[in-house]
Design an enzyme around this catalytic site. Structure first.
Site, PDB file in Angstrom:
ATOM      1  N   THR A   1       0.843  -1.201   0.000  1.00  9.77           N
ATOM      2  CA  THR A   1       0.000   0.000   0.000  1.00  9.77           C
ATOM      3  C   THR A   1       0.875   1.246   0.000  1.00  9.77           C
ATOM      4  OG1 THR A   1      -0.116   0.141   2.418  1.00  9.77           O
ATOM      5  CG2 THR A   1      -1.805  -1.198   1.305  1.00  9.77           C
TER       6      THR A   1
ATOM      7  N   LEU B   1       6.871   4.898   4.388  1.00 13.61           N
ATOM      8  CA  LEU B   1       7.919   4.752   5.394  1.00 13.61           C
ATOM      9  C   LEU B   1       9.316   4.815   4.791  1.00 13.61           C
ATOM     10  CD1 LEU B   1       6.421   1.943   7.688  1.00 13.61           C
ATOM     11  CD2 LEU B   1       6.273   4.423   7.949  1.00 13.61           C
TER      12      LEU B   1
ATOM     13  N   HIS C   1      13.164  -0.808   9.286  1.00 12.18           N
ATOM     14  CA  HIS C   1      12.947  -1.117  10.703  1.00 12.18           C
ATOM     15  C   HIS C   1      11.650  -1.899  10.893  1.00 12.18           C
ATOM     16  CE1 HIS C   1      12.363  -0.749  15.006  1.00 12.18           C
ATOM     17  NE2 HIS C   1      11.295   0.007  14.846  1.00 12.18           N
TER      18      HIS C   1
ATOM     19  N   HIS D   1       2.251   8.720  18.025  1.00  9.84           N
ATOM     20  CA  HIS D   1       2.371   7.954  16.787  1.00  9.84           C
ATOM     21  C   HIS D   1       1.685   6.601  16.919  1.00  9.84           C
ATOM     22  CE1 HIS D   1       5.844   6.089  18.893  1.00  9.84           C
ATOM     23  NE2 HIS D   1       5.614   5.047  18.098  1.00  9.84           N
TER      24      HIS D   1
ATOM     25  N   ASP E   1      11.231  -5.945  24.315  1.00  8.51           N
ATOM     26  CA  ASP E   1      10.430  -6.286  23.136  1.00  8.51           C
ATOM     27  C   ASP E   1      11.289  -6.273  21.884  1.00  8.51           C
ATOM     28  OD1 ASP E   1      10.548  -3.479  22.325  1.00  8.51           O
ATOM     29  OD2 ASP E   1       8.993  -3.112  23.812  1.00  8.51           O
TER      30      ASP E   1
ATOM     31  N   ASP F   1      15.450  -4.630  17.430  1.00  7.64           N
ATOM     32  CA  ASP F   1      15.789  -4.210  16.074  1.00  7.64           C
ATOM     33  C   ASP F   1      16.440  -2.833  16.046  1.00  7.64           C
ATOM     34  OD1 ASP F   1      15.246  -4.786  12.986  1.00  7.64           O
ATOM     35  OD2 ASP F   1      14.818  -2.672  13.362  1.00  7.64           O
TER      36      ASP F   1
ATOM     37  N   ARG G   1      20.604   1.071  25.144  1.00  8.22           N
ATOM     38  CA  ARG G   1      19.591   2.045  24.710  1.00  8.22           C
ATOM     39  C   ARG G   1      19.893   3.423  25.297  1.00  8.22           C
ATOM     40  NH1 ARG G   1      15.298   4.199  27.209  1.00  8.22           N
ATOM     41  NH2 ARG G   1      13.507   4.898  25.964  1.00  8.22           N
TER      42      ARG G   1
ATOM     43  N   VAL H   1      23.899   9.568  20.569  1.00  4.97           N
ATOM     44  CA  VAL H   1      23.360   9.706  19.216  1.00  4.97           C
ATOM     45  C   VAL H   1      22.075  10.534  19.195  1.00  4.97           C
ATOM     46  CG1 VAL H   1      22.464   8.491  17.187  1.00  4.97           C
ATOM     47  CG2 VAL H   1      24.370   7.525  18.475  1.00  4.97           C
TER      48      VAL H   1
ATOM     49  N   LYS I   1      24.339  28.034  18.165  1.00  6.69           N
ATOM     50  CA  LYS I   1      25.606  27.823  18.853  1.00  6.69           C
ATOM     51  C   LYS I   1      25.389  27.237  20.245  1.00  6.69           C
ATOM     52  CE  LYS I   1      28.116  29.398  15.499  1.00  6.69           C
ATOM     53  NZ  LYS I   1      28.985  28.478  14.746  1.00  6.69           N
TER      54      LYS I   1
END
Length: 485
Positions: A62, A68, A91, A158, A219, A224, A272, A279, A351
């Site tokens: 679809t 995505l 993902h 989301h 989970d 992933d 995590r 990051v 800055k």
């Protein structure tokens, strides 16, 4: 990431809409079917070959799911970590595959005992596949940074949009799925959010903990994205998800783990947290995000971005290409938004002035610092600061449970011959594990180079007023202050 491509002479995959003939619909495999004649293979750079079953393909083909491909998993992080260009598309396929592997493992060892059937397998895999279809442009930035400013008090998530969009896809493309199965997929998608609902299933509640675990946070979604994000950013990842998947066992309708895997589970949550620190909330990444949010706010009235967030029919058309929509808009009202985006492209970022970590004894009652707080802390300066001159990033890093250790909510067992499950506390494993499970970091940025010194001084004054001392670990580099003048 390998993509599904039709064989030579075949037509490209298309969204299955209401025009599908009754004969074709009747020929489709049933729910939970694993008929390899109708399956397709893709090659993923993290998991290798992934087989998409017939039901999953109906959703993948679809336009809403194909969207995505235009949503980067880590938003604008690629401007700091160039390799972070992977998308929500791969993902989602990865979570789909891991969800299938997890329940396959449980079925192999406990299938008869637990009554796991093909419908259960299909439902969990679909939840993994579709759990992120409701993400907006630039992923979490849209939900946590843009919408709260565009719509003060917004409770948009989301997960909720994923559920709404899933209903829209099923209706629009006439996907043949029973209401009970569809409802369970939606419940699994929101299982770890604050919008989690009462489970439809009277038993087998462990199924809801595979994709989005609201019970203890372990989970396949984390399995992933932790592995995928570490690889994309060039970081090492010592966490081995396959070890947990091989050892998981259902006891009392709850997924439990061997006691010997305690440190492996702690590594999941600490890795995590490391990703968040190095990051996701990197000082430069946050600078870029703050700038983009300013640009989106400037363009919101003209493009109606926030209005699209409430209607799945409009929402799915939003993706990361919205930057191009701003740059190519003819309206002069977007002049300021265009200027900000051009600054980002030229790397003329806000800055970074300084940051501090909130003291441990102040964490419980901490309130987010605002630009107004910084401006009101200015005592004397040649430049009079305004709120629009300052940007503030309030960063929260934890192990998924705020100040609490999520591992203490997990149940363990001694070995596979033991039928007793029990929790384990940190002090029974190691005294080297952290005593605190949460960090709050406040970063302050000057939107113009010439304001770095004034903003830095005001930020230091704020710390002295709040804590009686400067809690930052270093002063703003002198070269930055000199360069500003």
């Amino acid at each position: 990431m390998g993509e599904y491509c039709p064989a030579e002479g075949d037509s490209a995959p298309v969204a299955r809409g209401p025009s599908t003939s009754p004969a074709a619909a009747a020929a489709r495999p049933s729910y939970g079917s694993c008929d390899r004649r109708y399956a397709k293979q893709v090659f993923d750079n993290l998991h290798g070959s992934i087989s998409l079953d017939p039901m999953a393909l109906q959703f993948v083909d679809t336009e809403e799911f194909q969207r995505l491909r235009d949503l980067k998993q880590l938003g604008l992080t690629y401007l700091v970590y160039p390799g972070a260009v992977h998308t929500r598309f791969e993902h989602s396929l990865g979570v789909y595959w891991l969800a299938g592997k997890a329940i396959d493992n449980l079925k192999t060892h406990q299938g008869e005992e637990l009554g796991i059937d093909r419908a259960d397998l299909q439902t969990v895999k679909l939840a993994g596949l579709l759990h992120d279809i409701g993400h907006g442009p630039f992923s979490h930035l849209f939900e946590h940074e843009f919408l709260p400013r565009a719509i003060p008090g917004s409770t948009w998530s989301h997960e909720q949009m994923s559920v709404l969009l899933l209903d829209s896809i099923v209706d629009k493309h006439a996907i043949d799925i029973e209401n009970d199965h569809l409802k369970m997929v939606k419940e699994m998608i929101i299982a770890s959010s604050k919008f989690a609902t009462t489970k439809t299933a009277k038993d087998k509640h462990f199924l809801y903990d595979i994709v989005a675990n609201g019970r203890n946070g372990i989970d396949v979604d984390k399995f992933d994205y932790i592995g995928r994000d570490c690889r994309a950013c060039g970081l090492g990842c010592n966490f081995q998800y396959w070890r947990l998947m091989e050892g998981m066992r259902v006891m009392g309708d709850e997924i439990c783990y061997p006691a010997k895997d305690y440190l492996s589970i702690h590594k999941l949550f600490s890795t995590r947290a490391d990703l968040h620190r190095t990051v996701y909330t990197h000082a430069k990444v946050k600078a870029v995000e703050l700038m983009l949010v300013d640009a989106l706010i400037e363009a919101n009235d003209y493009l109606g971005i926030s209005l699209h967030a409430n209607d799945p029919e409009d929402f799915w058309k939003l993706d990361d290409t919205i930057i191009k929509s701003i740059e190519t808009a003819p309206n002069d009202e977007l002049k300021k938004a265009k200027e900000i985006i051009q600054r980002i492209r030229r790397r003329e970022l806000y800055k970074f002035c300084n940051q501090y970590s909130v003291p441990k004894d102040k964490l419980e009652h901490f309130k987010n610092i605002t630009a107004q707080d910084i401006v009101c802390s200015q005592k004397s300066s040649e430049v009079l600061l305004k709120e629009e001159d300052v940007a503030v990033s309030n960063v929260k890093i934890d192990l998924t449970r705020g100040k609490y250790n999520p591992v203490e909510s997990i149940k363990f067992f001694k070995d596979f011959g033991c039928d007793e499950k029990f929790p384990i506390t940190d002090d029974r494993i190691s005294h080297l594990l952290p005593a605190y499970n949460e960090d709050r970091i406040v970063r302050v940025y000057a939107k113009k180079p010439e304001l770095v010194e004034a903003v830095s001084e005001a930020f230091e004054n704020l710390q002295l007023r709040m804590y009686g001392e400067k809690t930052q670990v270093h002063d703003t580099p002198k070269k930055k202050r000199i360069r500003s003048n």
